[in-house]
Design an enzyme around this catalytic site. Structure first.
Site, PDB file in Angstrom:
ATOM      1  N   GLU A  81       1.535 -15.273   8.069  1.00 23.54           N
ATOM      2  CA  GLU A  81       1.184 -15.701   9.237  1.00 23.54           C
ATOM      3  C   GLU A  81      -0.949 -16.358   8.921  1.00 23.54           C
ATOM      4  O   GLU A  81      -0.768 -17.506   8.740  1.00 23.54           O
ATOM      5  CB  GLU A  81       1.263 -14.740  10.333  1.00 23.54           C
ATOM      6  N   ASP A 101       3.715 -10.692  10.223  1.00 24.78           N
ATOM      7  CA  ASP A 101       2.762 -11.356  11.593  1.00 24.78           C
ATOM      8  C   ASP A 101       2.051  -9.588  11.387  1.00 24.78           C
ATOM      9  O   ASP A 101       2.521  -8.546  12.100  1.00 24.78           O
ATOM     10  CB  ASP A 101       3.815 -11.620  12.801  1.00 24.78           C
ATOM     11  N   ILE A 103      -0.794  -9.196  13.757  1.00 21.59           N
ATOM     12  CA  ILE A 103      -0.282  -9.206  15.035  1.00 21.59           C
ATOM     13  C   ILE A 103       0.414 -10.073  15.871  1.00 21.59           C
ATOM     14  O   ILE A 103      -0.309 -11.704  15.459  1.00 21.59           O
ATOM     15  CB  ILE A 103      -2.281  -9.630  15.453  1.00 21.59           C
ATOM     16  N   ASP A 104       1.426  -9.501  16.094  1.00 19.88           N
ATOM     17  CA  ASP A 104       1.681 -10.417  17.184  1.00 19.88           C
ATOM     18  C   ASP A 104       1.972 -10.309  18.331  1.00 19.88           C
ATOM     19  O   ASP A 104       2.139  -9.250  19.122  1.00 19.88           O
ATOM     20  CB  ASP A 104       3.413 -10.437  16.717  1.00 19.88           C
ATOM     21  N   THR A 106      -0.973 -12.070  19.819  1.00 20.21           N
ATOM     22  CA  THR A 106      -2.983 -12.148  19.300  1.00 20.21           C
ATOM     23  C   THR A 106      -3.492 -12.542  20.934  1.00 20.21           C
ATOM     24  O   THR A 106      -4.483 -11.795  21.031  1.00 20.21           O
ATOM     25  CB  THR A 106      -3.400 -12.784  18.644  1.00 20.21           C
ATOM     26  N   ASP A 231       7.468 -14.241  13.421  1.00 20.81           N
ATOM     27  CA  ASP A 231       7.448 -13.359  14.663  1.00 20.81           C
ATOM     28  C   ASP A 231       9.597 -13.172  14.783  1.00 20.81           C
ATOM     29  O   ASP A 231       9.576 -12.160  15.653  1.00 20.81           O
ATOM     30  CB  ASP A 231       7.595 -14.631  15.504  1.00 20.81           C
TER      31      ASP A 231
HETATM   32  C1  IPD Z   1       3.214 -16.046  19.000  1.00 22.02           C
HETATM   33  C2  IPD Z   1       3.822 -15.348  20.082  1.00 22.02           C
HETATM   34  C3  IPD Z   1       3.320 -15.543  21.354  1.00 22.02           C
HETATM   35  C4  IPD Z   1       5.284 -16.937  21.165  1.00 22.02           C
HETATM   36  C5  IPD Z   1       4.575 -17.530  19.599  1.00 22.02           C
HETATM   37  C6  IPD Z   1       4.182 -16.693  18.840  1.00 22.02           C
HETATM   38  P1  IPD Z   1       1.107 -14.465  17.493  1.00 22.02           P
HETATM   39  O1  IPD Z   1       2.601 -14.731  18.127  1.00 22.02           O
HETATM   40  O2  IPD Z   1       4.632 -14.100  19.967  1.00 22.02           O
HETATM   41  O3  IPD Z   1       4.158 -15.049  22.222  1.00 22.02           O
HETATM   42  O4  IPD Z   1       4.960 -17.306  22.178  1.00 22.02           O
HETATM   43  O5  IPD Z   1       5.626 -18.714  19.535  1.00 22.02           O
HETATM   44  O6  IPD Z   1       4.031 -17.090  17.475  1.00 22.02           O
HETATM   45  O7  IPD Z   1       0.551 -15.999  17.838  1.00 22.02           O
HETATM   46  O8  IPD Z   1       0.313 -13.914  18.536  1.00 22.02           O
HETATM   47  O9  IPD Z   1       1.284 -13.658  15.921  1.00 22.02           O
END
Ligand code: IPD
Length: 288
Positions: A81, A101, A103-104, A106, A231
């Protein structure tokens, strides 16, 4: 979680065993770092929008995971990411490729909302082989390996068998765009599902963990526009191995780079959701 056979051991062995074991160890190490950082002060920056956040911990964790993987598997390729945010191309070739990813969730992490995960997917010949997702605060390790089942902390996962949208709990995420036209479409998609009498629509702030809830049968469907391959990669294997369906919002096969998805416990449910949705265009990961 609804394990179907609680006493069944997760099988060992297989062609990518070493890679899988390394992924599990790295996810657990990353989880420790994230857990500790959750309660500390953070330096927060924005990326594609004011709602698309990144912290020094995202970078730290991604650097740790990628440098360890590079040391162990120097011929492998990587999609991650924060590297992508810095301009690296997202290309899925036939080579063994890690999709990470760090930290999913964030935004949750920034607010200390305890729904945060590390996600590590692995593909070979453009086919997803395994996925490892670690829910850092609840210390739940979700894994799926192609042909060998999906597990959470060693308990087998099984999706729900619901086919009726009027009995469904549906998960979605908002995505980073907040311009009026995008928000209108997002809200109108949610409204369509509520008009169809879905029991509820939930937004928990982490695409990967929402998809893990689907894999464990705690929800019946998930859809989103604006998520990325990092994701989706690991979660896709986990859902498929839990017996679920992951497809494009058009109703066709999943395209990992298309920034959109519908997933469900049954094909009937996924198709009903796909038919209800209006498309929100986020472009493609491999064209950025
Ligand atoms: C995001 C989260 C968020 C979703 C975004 C993702 P990140 O990932 O999962 O809930 O709405 O589409 O990209 O930026 O926290 O790694």
């Amino acid at each position: 979680m609804k394990p179907s056979r609680e006493d069944e051991a997760e099988p060992a062995g297989g062609p990518w065993e070493e890679c899988f074991e390394v992924a599990v160890q790295l996810a657990l190490r990353a989880g420790q770092i994230i857990r500790k950082a959750l309660s500390e002060e953070k330096r927060v920056s924005t990326k594609t929008s004011a709602a698309d956040l990144v912290t020094e911990t995202d970078h730290l964790v991604e650097d740790l995971i990628i440098s360890e993987l590079q040391k162990k598997f120097p011929s492998h390729r990587f999609i991650a990411e924060e590297a992508a945010a810095a301009g690296a191309k997202c290309v899925l070739t036939l080579s063994p490729t890690w999709i990470v990813d760090p930290i999913d969730g964030t935004c949750n992490f920034v607010h200390r909302f305890p729904t945060v995960a590390v996600s590590i997917g692995f593909a070979v010949n453009q086919e997803l082989e395994f996925g490892v997702i670690y829910h850092c605060t609840e210390e739940r390790l979700y894994t799926g390996r192609r042909g060998r089942g999906a597990f959470c902390n060693g308990q087998r996962l099984q999706v729900s068998g619901e086919t009726d949208l009027s009995k469904a709990l549906v998960l979605t995420e908002i995505g980073p765009k907040r311009d009026p036209a995008t928000l209108k479409l997002f809200l109108s998609n949610m409204e369509r599902l509520l008009h169809a009498k879905a029991h509820g629509v939930r937004v928990i702030g982490s695409s990967t963990l929402a998809l893990c809830h689907l894999a464990s049968g705690a929800a019946d469907a998930y859809y989103q526009f604006g998520l990325h391959c990092w994701d989706l990669a690991a979660a896709t294997v986990i859902i498929r191995e839990a017996g679920g369906i992951v497809m494009d919002t058009s109703g066709g096969p999943l395209d990992l780079m298309s920034c959109r998805v519908v997933a469900a416990g049954t094909r009937e449910m996924a198709t009903l959701i796909a038919q209800a949705l209006q498309t929100i265009n986020y472009g493609r990961d491999d064209e950025k």
